[in-house]
Enzyme design. Structure first.
Site, PDB file in Angstrom:
ATOM      1  N   HIS A  69      26.379  -0.276 -28.893  1.00 38.10           N
ATOM      2  CA  HIS A  69      27.508  -1.391 -29.232  1.00 38.10           C
ATOM      3  C   HIS A  69      28.945  -1.143 -28.636  1.00 38.10           C
ATOM      4  O   HIS A  69      29.688  -0.271 -29.249  1.00 38.10           O
ATOM      5  CB  HIS A  69      27.507  -1.915 -30.615  1.00 38.10           C
ATOM      6  N   GLU A 271      25.209   3.461 -40.174  1.00 38.51           N
ATOM      7  CA  GLU A 271      26.498   2.577 -39.988  1.00 38.51           C
ATOM      8  C   GLU A 271      27.484   3.332 -40.646  1.00 38.51           C
ATOM      9  O   GLU A 271      27.434   3.505 -41.618  1.00 38.51           O
ATOM     10  CB  GLU A 271      25.895   1.161 -40.703  1.00 38.51           C
TER      11      GLU A 271
END
Ligand code: 0X9
Ligand code: CA
Ligand code: CA
Ligand code: ZN
Length: 309
Positions: A69, A271
């Protein structure tokens, strides 16, 4: 370029330079290659770290991927930190030497360099997530296991989770998946463990993401248990929250589901920092050192897991 307060982050060019410096400084330990090219033609640089690095030895292999991302720039720094620590620590740290001598470690610092460069274009952040192919495809919805199956991605081109026109329609996921396929040697996938780094929320996630079920075709209860045990072990060292990825939300076409279902690679998503939307995707560069070193023990556990099986 990165704005003021963020210049400690590496641009694409700076990442390339950093990797080139590493192989120049540690030619016996580090070798630079590429997994292919992005939509706009940038190299998907790939660095290998091992003893006798020029030789494909019969050692378990480990993969770290970052920056699927675009705006998740802290993850690129995570991959660069792994490279830096394993090479510079080799001569002085016996634990690092043991890990590097017993495995072949592959690191791809940016799976989405086009998106990442776009995100910092003009010296301001653009909150860009996807690649730069037309309207942009979410690379982490474009992998080829149960692609688009289950409401965990979008068919709408304007969506942040647009899955693309077909599985592996994104040049970046196609290239990385073909490269992973190429690590099947003599019928055996050499890569045993994998972390794909994202931001943010401070989580350790494991497959499957396409279903809420803990077990499914291709995931026995014993395998689900092992994912959980290893995930919790790593989370205990960095303070992240461990859970099956679908406990966060359903995704289809994510990298972990493909890595596990296709190759039986113990594949996790981390994450990273922060926990919440402030500072969200854009922590100041002063966070690079603390938030990357925070994962040192977890990274070592994952490498060791490839050794012990
Ligand atoms: O949605 C994603 O691709 C990841 N989160 S992010 O905020 N970095 O975009 C999470 C992927 C993990 N998989 C599942 N939640 N199923
Ligand atoms: Ca070796
Ligand atoms: Ca090998
Ligand atoms: Zn992400």
């Amino acid at each position: 370029d990165f704005p003021a307060g963020y210049t400690g982050y590496h641009t694409y060019a700076e990442t390339q330079t950093e990797l080139q410096k590493t192989v120049a400084n540690y030619p016996a330990l580090a070798k630079l290659g590429s997994a292919g090219t992005s939509y706009e033609g940038r190299a998907l640089s790939l660095i290998k770290i091992s003893d006798n690095v020029a030789t494909d030895e019969n050692e378990p292999e480990v993969l770290f991927t970052c920056n699927q991302h675009a705006r998740e720039h802290l993850t690129t720094e995570m991959c660069l930190h792994i490279v830096q620590r394993l090479t510079s620590g080799y001569a002085t740290d016996p634990a690092i030497k043991r890990l590097v001598d017993s495995t072949e470690i592959w690191v791809i610092p940016s799976v989405n360099p086009d998106g990442s460069e776009y995100d910092i274009s003009g010296g301001t952040f653009h909150s860009w997530r996807k690649n730069r192919q037309g309207p942009g495809t979410d690379t982490n919805r474009n992998w080829g296991y149960k692609w688009g199956c289950c409401g965990g991605s979008s068919g709408s081109t304007s969506s942040e989770t647009y899955r693309g026109t077909a599985a592996f329609s994104a040049p970046e996921t196609r290239a990385v998946s073909n490269w992973v396929n190429s690590r099947v040697v003599g019928g055996v996938q050499q890569i045993k463990t994998h972390i794909d780094f994202h931001t943010y929320s401070e989580l350790v996630l494991w497959p499957f993401g396409y279903t809420y079920a803990d077990t499914a075709p291709g995931m026995t209860a014993a395998e689900a248990q092992k994912f959980q045990t290893l995930g919790k072990q790593m989370a205990a060292t960095n303070g992240y929250t461990p859970e099956q990825s679908s406990d966060l939300y359903i995704t289809d076409g994510s990298v972990n589901d493909w890595m596990w279902a296709t190759h039986k690679i113990w594949s996790f998503t981390f994450e990273m920092y922060p926990k919440g939307s402030s500072p969200g995707f854009y922590p100041r560069d002063t966070q690079i050192v603390p938030q990357t070193t925070r994962n040192d023990q977890a990274v070592d556990i994952l490498i060791n897991a490839a050794i012990t099986g």
